[in-house]
Design an enzyme around this catalytic site. Structure first.
Site, PDB file in Angstrom:
ATOM      1  NE  ARG A  32      -1.527   2.402   2.670  1.00 54.85           N
ATOM      2  CZ  ARG A  32      -0.814   3.684   3.582  1.00 54.85           C
ATOM      3  NH1 ARG A  32      -0.820   4.806   2.546  1.00 54.85           N
ATOM      4  NH2 ARG A  32      -0.442   3.900   4.643  1.00 54.85           N
ATOM      5  CD  GLU A  33       3.440   5.267   2.635  1.00 55.93           C
ATOM      6  OE1 GLU A  33       4.072   5.977   2.227  1.00 55.93           O
ATOM      7  OE2 GLU A  33       2.623   5.661   3.565  1.00 55.93           O
ATOM      8  CG  HIS A  96      -5.068   2.269   3.214  1.00 54.15           C
ATOM      9  ND1 HIS A  96      -4.841   2.845   4.459  1.00 54.15           N
ATOM     10  CD2 HIS A  96      -4.943   3.716   2.654  1.00 54.15           C
ATOM     11  CE1 HIS A  96      -4.515   4.090   4.821  1.00 54.15           C
ATOM     12  NE2 HIS A  96      -4.692   4.699   3.333  1.00 54.15           N
ATOM     13  NE  ARG A 156      -4.699   1.573  10.982  1.00 54.34           N
ATOM     14  CZ  ARG A 156      -4.239   2.715   9.642  1.00 54.34           C
ATOM     15  NH1 ARG A 156      -5.184   3.094   8.880  1.00 54.34           N
ATOM     16  NH2 ARG A 156      -3.015   2.805   9.650  1.00 54.34           N
ATOM     17  CB  THR A 190       1.363  12.331   7.539  1.00 50.29           C
ATOM     18  OG1 THR A 190       0.284  11.559   8.279  1.00 50.29           O
ATOM     19  CG2 THR A 190       0.823  12.144   6.063  1.00 50.29           C
ATOM     20  CG  HIS A 217       2.416   5.156   8.706  1.00 46.94           C
ATOM     21  ND1 HIS A 217       2.044   3.992   7.926  1.00 46.94           N
ATOM     22  CD2 HIS A 217       2.906   6.153   7.766  1.00 46.94           C
ATOM     23  CE1 HIS A 217       2.454   4.384   6.792  1.00 46.94           C
ATOM     24  NE2 HIS A 217       2.851   5.768   6.466  1.00 46.94           N
ATOM     25  CG  HIS A 219       5.940   9.057   5.812  1.00 45.54           C
ATOM     26  ND1 HIS A 219       6.110   9.061   4.609  1.00 45.54           N
ATOM     27  CD2 HIS A 219       4.500   8.726   6.155  1.00 45.54           C
ATOM     28  CE1 HIS A 219       4.973   8.269   4.064  1.00 45.54           C
ATOM     29  NE2 HIS A 219       4.018   8.356   5.257  1.00 45.54           N
ATOM     30  CG  HIS A 313      37.090  -2.269  12.932  1.00 46.58           C
ATOM     31  ND1 HIS A 313      35.741  -2.106  13.020  1.00 46.58           N
ATOM     32  CD2 HIS A 313      37.673  -0.945  13.254  1.00 46.58           C
ATOM     33  CE1 HIS A 313      35.778  -0.811  13.397  1.00 46.58           C
ATOM     34  NE2 HIS A 313      36.742  -0.111  13.720  1.00 46.58           N
TER      35      HIS A 313
END
Length: 403
Positions: A32-33, A96, A156, A190, A217, A219, A313
């Site tokens: 979706r996103e 959604h 939801r 958002t 959620h 961003h 290292h």
């Protein structure tokens, strides 16, 4: 009193727990996103492939787009839900949806576990998007939550742009949703502008006040996607939204690899329910589909995530991998590598390569070879094959000595 337990634990040689997080659920929204990423255009077979891979990994929820988003979306979503059920997937599919009964009815037709309703709550979106007041948003959301519940499904609600919404407005909406019995409320950052401190403070308000589960959620516009997800979890958020490689609108959101690495490094028990060896396969699959490389700084799955180069290292890693690793690559089905073909390589790394080649050389020979490798790599980039050639062509200092 709050500081006493950690101090006593430290005094007794017990490592204090580094997190307040007790458990977490992962909602993956790649389908979706992730489809809002500018390079994404998944075919239906690719969507099935991604959904199946997410189910193998074991995400708790798979969020998919709206059934009205394109002409054959309803047919595709219904088929996807059906195929996942046939595979006995434990991942629950959520659709959604706008707060619109026609959209919700179509989403219910897919057979999905639940509906992810969303609506803008900030002044920006009230003005630029739907034009409704907070009171109207609240009433519409509650009515639709009750409708979804009447159909026996998980409900939801997502308060879009929650971190630019006045707190009093969010509390008003949340109180009404709590009364309506909403299962979960999502608080999206958002535009990615919130800081971890703001996320913690605001999420804590909701986890303390209400019965519903809290979802976040975040961003990544300002690079805080994973950090903000951690802040939300520490404040009591139960569910975090991710996508594979963090793809999404603009800079995307918190990545699945980023979230898993963050949780794993705090307490491996938090990710024990997931099939971690599937994670590198997921990132590679989606990167291939998109035609993009896995980002060089992607936790766990970046090509050089477990590559060690500097001499100091590599020496330490050969003694104890925890010296320079907070994650165990083998838990993800990955092998660590030592980059010894460089001008900063060390003799311990060269000695390890000599052993891999099943050769026996004195320390003095190892030191000479190390300097040869450093010199060659200082002139131009060289490969491991070049290093092996230098090793094999070296004449041991003990050669020709009498027994």
């Amino acid at each position: 009193m709050e500081d006493t337990e950690p101090q006593n634990a430290a005094a007794n040689g017990i490592t204090p727990r580094r997190t307040n997080i007790k458990s977490v659920e992962i909602l993956d929204t790649t389908l979706r996103e992730g489809e809002q990423f500018s390079r994404a255009h998944f075919s239906f077979p690719q969507k099935i492939e991604i959904a199946t891979a997410l189910a193998r990994f074991g995400v708790d929820y798979i969020e998919v787009g709206s059934p009205v988003s394109y002409p054959n979306a309803l047919e595709e979503l219904t088929t996807m839900v059906s195929q996942l059920k046939k595979r006995n997937s434990n991942s629950k599919v959520l659709v959604h949806c706008r707060v619109n009964q026609e959209d919700v009815d179509m989403a219910l037709e897919t057979g999905a576990y639940g509906i992810n309703l969303f609506m803008g709550t900030s002044k920006f979106l009230q003005k630029a998007s739907h034009g409704k007041s907070v009171e109207e948003v609240s009433k519409l959301a509650c009515n639709m939550v009750e409708y979804v519940h009447s159909k026996g499904r998980f409900a939801r609600f997502g308060a879009e742009d929650a971190f630019r919404t006045d707190l009093k407005d969010l509390l008003y909406i949340c109180a009404a949703l709590d009364e309506a019995g909403v299962d979960q409320v999502d608080f999206p950052d958002t535009v990615g502008g919130a800081t971890p401190f703001e996320v913690y403070d605001r999420i804590l308000e909701f986890t303390k006040r209400f019965r519903f589960k809290v979802e976040f959620h975040g961003h990544n516009d300002t690079g805080c996607g994973v950090a903000n997800a951690l802040a939300a979890m520490e404040a009591g958020a139960h569910c975090i939204n991710v996508t594979v490689m963090g793809i999404g609108e603009r800079n995307g959101i918190c990545s699945l690899s980023g979230l898993v690495s963050r949780l794993y490094s705090l307490d491996r028990e938090l990710v024990k329910q997931y099939n971690l060896v599937e994670l590198p396969k997921l990132d590679k699959m989606v990167a291939t589909i998109l035609g993009v490389p896995i980002p060089h700084d992607m936790p766990i799955t970046a090509p050089n995530a477990f590559t060690h180069k500097a001499g100091i290292h590599t020496k330490a890693i050969l003694q104890d991998s925890q010296a320079y690793e907070v994650l165990r690559p083998e838990d993800f089905g990955i092998r660590r590598t030592l980059d010894i073909a460089s001008r900063i390589t060390g003799k311990h790394a060269i000695a390890a390569r000599v052993r891999e080649l099943e050769l026996e050389l004195e320390d003095a020979d190892i030191a000479i070879i190390t300097e040869k490798v450093r010199h060659a790599a200082g002139l131009e980039p060289i490969s491991l094959e070049n290093v092996d050639l230098i090793i094999k062509s070296h004449k041991p200092s003990s050669a020709g000595k009498e027994d």
